[in-house]
Motif scaffolding. Sequence first.
Motif, mmCIF file in Angstrom:
data_model
loop_
_atom_site.group_PDB
_atom_site.id
_atom_site.type_symbol
_atom_site.label_atom_id
_atom_site.label_comp_id
_atom_site.label_asym_id
_atom_site.label_seq_id
_atom_site.Cartn_x
_atom_site.Cartn_y
_atom_site.Cartn_z
ATOM 1 N N VAL A 13 -5.638 -9.882 2.699
ATOM 2 C CA VAL A 13 -5.727 -8.884 3.776
ATOM 3 C C VAL A 13 -6.618 -9.411 4.909
ATOM 4 O O VAL A 13 -6.319 -9.221 6.097
ATOM 5 C CB VAL A 13 -6.270 -7.541 3.229
ATOM 6 C CG1 VAL A 13 -6.423 -6.525 4.360
ATOM 7 C CG2 VAL A 13 -5.340 -6.993 2.149
ATOM 8 N N ILE A 14 -7.691 -10.097 4.535
ATOM 9 C CA ILE A 14 -8.590 -10.658 5.561
ATOM 10 C C ILE A 14 -7.854 -11.723 6.387
ATOM 11 O O ILE A 14 -7.951 -11.751 7.617
ATOM 12 C CB ILE A 14 -9.864 -11.241 4.912
ATOM 13 C CG1 ILE A 14 -10.677 -10.114 4.259
ATOM 14 C CG2 ILE A 14 -10.712 -11.983 5.943
ATOM 15 C CD1 ILE A 14 -11.846 -10.596 3.409
ATOM 16 N N GLU A 29 -5.669 -10.105 8.990
ATOM 17 C CA GLU A 29 -6.434 -9.586 10.130
ATOM 18 C C GLU A 29 -6.913 -10.734 11.028
ATOM 19 O O GLU A 29 -6.868 -10.633 12.263
ATOM 20 C CB GLU A 29 -7.618 -8.744 9.620
ATOM 21 C CG GLU A 29 -8.532 -8.188 10.706
ATOM 22 C CD GLU A 29 -7.852 -7.185 11.641
ATOM 23 O OE1 GLU A 29 -6.741 -6.719 11.322
ATOM 24 O OE2 GLU A 29 -8.438 -6.892 12.702
ATOM 25 N N GLY A 60 -4.059 -11.798 13.053
ATOM 26 C CA GLY A 60 -3.404 -10.751 13.833
ATOM 27 C C GLY A 60 -2.030 -10.382 13.292
ATOM 28 O O GLY A 60 -1.176 -9.904 14.032
ATOM 29 N N TRP A 61 -1.814 -10.596 12.009
ATOM 30 C CA TRP A 61 -0.534 -10.271 11.370
ATOM 31 C C TRP A 61 -0.620 -8.920 10.667
ATOM 32 O O TRP A 61 -1.676 -8.537 10.171
ATOM 33 C CB TRP A 61 -0.197 -11.302 10.290
ATOM 34 C CG TRP A 61 0.207 -12.655 10.775
ATOM 35 C CD1 TRP A 61 0.015 -13.194 12.022
ATOM 36 C CD2 TRP A 61 0.855 -13.664 9.983
ATOM 37 N NE1 TRP A 61 0.510 -14.478 12.057
ATOM 38 C CE2 TRP A 61 1.032 -14.793 10.821
ATOM 39 C CE3 TRP A 61 1.293 -13.719 8.667
ATOM 40 C CZ2 TRP A 61 1.634 -15.966 10.361
ATOM 41 C CZ3 TRP A 61 1.895 -14.886 8.214
ATOM 42 C CH2 TRP A 61 2.074 -15.995 9.066
ATOM 43 N N PRO A 62 0.516 -8.227 10.530
ATOM 44 C CA PRO A 62 0.535 -7.046 9.648
ATOM 45 C C PRO A 62 0.544 -7.497 8.189
ATOM 46 O O PRO A 62 0.933 -8.632 7.887
ATOM 47 C CB PRO A 62 1.860 -6.367 10.011
ATOM 48 C CG PRO A 62 2.725 -7.465 10.530
ATOM 49 C CD PRO A 62 1.816 -8.478 11.177
ATOM 50 N N HIS A 63 0.120 -6.597 7.319
ATOM 51 C CA HIS A 63 0.102 -6.921 5.890
ATOM 52 C C HIS A 63 0.546 -5.698 5.099
ATOM 53 O O HIS A 63 0.539 -4.571 5.615
ATOM 54 C CB HIS A 63 -1.303 -7.327 5.449
ATOM 55 C CG HIS A 63 -2.241 -6.158 5.346
ATOM 56 N ND1 HIS A 63 -3.040 -5.756 6.399
ATOM 57 C CD2 HIS A 63 -2.473 -5.273 4.340
ATOM 58 C CE1 HIS A 63 -3.719 -4.685 6.032
ATOM 59 N NE2 HIS A 63 -3.401 -4.361 4.798
ATOM 60 N N ALA A 64 0.895 -5.926 3.860
ATOM 61 C CA ALA A 64 1.091 -4.821 2.913
ATOM 62 C C ALA A 64 0.661 -5.332 1.547
ATOM 63 O O ALA A 64 0.826 -6.517 1.237
ATOM 64 C CB ALA A 64 2.545 -4.365 2.896
ATOM 65 N N THR A 65 0.080 -4.446 0.748
ATOM 66 C CA THR A 65 -0.513 -4.889 -0.517
ATOM 67 C C THR A 65 0.233 -4.338 -1.724
ATOM 68 O O THR A 65 0.881 -3.306 -1.659
ATOM 69 C CB THR A 65 -1.983 -4.437 -0.615
ATOM 70 O OG1 THR A 65 -2.063 -3.038 -0.366
ATOM 71 C CG2 THR A 65 -2.858 -5.167 0.386
ATOM 72 N N ILE A 66 0.084 -5.044 -2.845
ATOM 73 C CA ILE A 66 0.591 -4.634 -4.150
ATOM 74 C C ILE A 66 2.106 -4.424 -4.078
ATOM 75 O O ILE A 66 2.631 -3.337 -4.299
ATOM 76 C CB ILE A 66 -0.170 -3.397 -4.692
ATOM 77 C CG1 ILE A 66 -1.677 -3.570 -4.403
ATOM 78 C CG2 ILE A 66 0.073 -3.197 -6.182
ATOM 79 C CD1 ILE A 66 -2.577 -2.497 -4.960
ATOM 80 N N ARG A 100 5.896 -0.981 -1.969
ATOM 81 C CA ARG A 100 4.480 -1.015 -2.359
ATOM 82 C C ARG A 100 4.294 -0.183 -3.603
ATOM 83 O O ARG A 100 4.835 0.918 -3.709
ATOM 84 C CB ARG A 100 3.601 -0.365 -1.281
ATOM 85 C CG ARG A 100 3.326 -1.189 -0.072
ATOM 86 C CD ARG A 100 2.288 -0.437 0.787
ATOM 87 N NE ARG A 100 1.015 -0.363 0.084
ATOM 88 C CZ ARG A 100 0.142 0.640 0.187
ATOM 89 N NH1 ARG A 100 0.414 1.676 0.944
ATOM 90 N NH2 ARG A 100 -0.993 0.610 -0.473
ATOM 91 N N VAL A 103 8.125 0.255 2.893
ATOM 92 C CA VAL A 103 7.520 0.048 4.207
ATOM 93 C C VAL A 103 8.353 -0.982 4.965
ATOM 94 O O VAL A 103 8.671 -2.047 4.429
ATOM 95 C CB VAL A 103 6.064 -0.465 4.078
ATOM 96 C CG1 VAL A 103 5.440 -0.681 5.454
ATOM 97 C CG2 VAL A 103 5.216 0.486 3.254
ATOM 98 N N GLU A 104 8.716 -0.654 6.202
ATOM 99 C CA GLU A 104 9.394 -1.611 7.087
ATOM 100 C C GLU A 104 8.342 -2.390 7.858
ATOM 101 O O GLU A 104 7.410 -1.790 8.400
ATOM 102 C CB GLU A 104 10.271 -0.855 8.096
ATOM 103 C CG GLU A 104 11.400 -0.085 7.483
ATOM 104 C CD GLU A 104 12.744 -0.802 7.640
ATOM 105 O OE1 GLU A 104 12.762 -1.957 8.119
ATOM 106 O OE2 GLU A 104 13.758 -0.181 7.277
ATOM 107 N N MET A 105 8.496 -3.698 7.915
ATOM 108 C CA MET A 105 7.503 -4.520 8.602
ATOM 109 C C MET A 105 8.167 -5.593 9.452
ATOM 110 O O MET A 105 9.200 -6.130 9.073
ATOM 111 C CB MET A 105 6.608 -5.252 7.598
ATOM 112 C CG MET A 105 5.956 -4.377 6.565
ATOM 113 S SD MET A 105 5.083 -5.377 5.352
ATOM 114 C CE MET A 105 3.735 -5.999 6.365
ATOM 115 N N PRO A 106 7.533 -5.923 10.584
ATOM 116 C CA PRO A 106 8.024 -7.066 11.363
ATOM 117 C C PRO A 106 7.518 -8.374 10.747
ATOM 118 O O PRO A 106 6.611 -8.360 9.916
ATOM 119 C CB PRO A 106 7.391 -6.839 12.739
ATOM 120 C CG PRO A 106 6.118 -6.095 12.454
ATOM 121 C CD PRO A 106 6.380 -5.274 11.224
#
Lengths: 256, 331
Positions: free
Chosen positions: A129-130, A133, A136-142, A157, A167-170
């Motif tokens: 996650v760090i 950040e 400057g990217w999006p993230h999703a966990t688990i 997730r 979750v939809e992500m670019p």
Amino acid sequence: MKILVCMKQVPQKDAPLKLNESGTWIREDVSYEVNEPDAYALEEALRQKEKHTGEVVVITAGPARSQQVLREGLAKGADRAIHLEDNGFVGLDAFNMAKAFVAAIKDEKFDLIFTGLQSDDYGYAQTGVIMAELMGWPHATIIMEIQKTESGIRVKRELEDGWFQHVEMPLPALLTIQSGINKLRYATLLGIKQAKNKPLRKVTMDEVKSALGENLQKIEKLYVPQKTKKTEMLDGTPGEVAKKLVDKLRNEIRVM
Amino acid sequence: MADTILVIAEQREGKLNRVSLETIAAAQAIAAETGTTVEAAVFGSGIAGIAQEVAGKKLARVYAIESPKLAKYEPDGVVAALKAFIQQKKPSLVLMPHTYQVRDFAPQLATALERTLISDATGFHKDGGKLVFTRQMFQGKFAADVSFACPAPHFVTFQAGSFRGDKAEAGASPAAVETVNAQITDGVVRNQPEDPFKEAKQAVDLTQAEIIVSVGRGIKEQKNIELAKALADALGGEIAASRPICDSGWLPMDRQIGSSGQTVSPKLYLAVGISGAIQHIVGMKGARSIIAINKDAEAPIFEIADFGVVGNLFDIVPALTEEVKKAKAGS
């Protein structure tokens, strides 16, 4: 898709661990293995590559011994590896470890970065996650499922208590992968042979040092935890132990 | 607010997550030792009622951080809102429960403020003038005392069960609630979350079981699960497992105990070949009695067991099953 998988070498699950003399870290003369969620992260990257073509790169940080996890990754099908090789990387906090990885890949262009959801040694559950950040990217966990869409990805997730969420992500994006997302493959003999000829780039501490700062948190000491409960140990032959347990079940726990 | 501890309480789908009360109890305990005050914040959309509920606890103030953009959880909006709020209020310490939601945004929040998060702490103590947090490492085999080496704000998440929620002190009168309208610029939010859902409804509700026999990696092979099943049957209990067993498909996912499975508190929890990783322990440490059978005398499961047997489960479990059957037949 071009995917980077962050992998970590951790002490084997049932390896008996001992503290070093100063009580700041473990004695390093133990057997190591790939951090389990990282193995699932690698497997998922290989499956995505098989579906959508692309490249899988594995990265790790640590002393020479940690190259083993990269060798395993290459043997299973990763295309190349990056090794931040220095014992000093072991003592970095999650913030600086993430900075070191980001510095080591600054000239690369990945679509996805995978990490395991946490490590079996520190257990921070933060480095991925760090990194997101810092870049400057999006993230999703688990994450338990990844589908490619026209504009990016749709992931599943895991939430608590049996709940999930899509979750939809670019892209580009960073995902932390949960154990059990897929079934792990074994390396084949051919894979192990081919791994020897795959590129492995080494990165020294000097190359990334300028990106790093002092650790923001400090492990003051490491110790065997104090027992919160008094455990009564029962011994004897299996038959004797069974008799003692039944006595406890009957007279103390009272479930019989 | 330089000497203030800020608790970020969690709400999901309009309900306060009770684990937040544990975090409030932790904050009150730290405040009692350090002479600080405790405030709390909740974020979301239409959360005045939850803020009121939190305000029943002994707190200096409760903030309801509101924005329509916070209606569905995703990390970017939350980080933008909390970052601005923390920069303005300048708390010295920010405490959160170590939930899956917090794990998703808290490292991003700390990084956005160029600070650090001590994650999954189980306790704290004062060492000289320094506040030190305890956390488990190496899957619970060791504990570490960890301190901050950077200026405030300091971020800490606490593992569920580290403090008792029912010990969170109530206030003499409700704390003042202040609404903060968060400004979240368009384009900040990148992820589009859909509604949470449950997979096929759970076939077994282990939370109601009085006796649970649970297996871990030590069982080695799928066929050996039968040994534990036989013991569960003899005891009249349910079979359950740690995550790796369900990941391997040896038992269905609805039999999983731990942070990603069910949380149980039976009269008896009999752990067979389970080492006791933190993620498992949080799901079963509320059991009234715990028996652990494991070949590794150093396994963390023995830290919380009432009765422990170090030995080969393949010898001990069948012997125990027979002994239980014999005892039941005789009684």
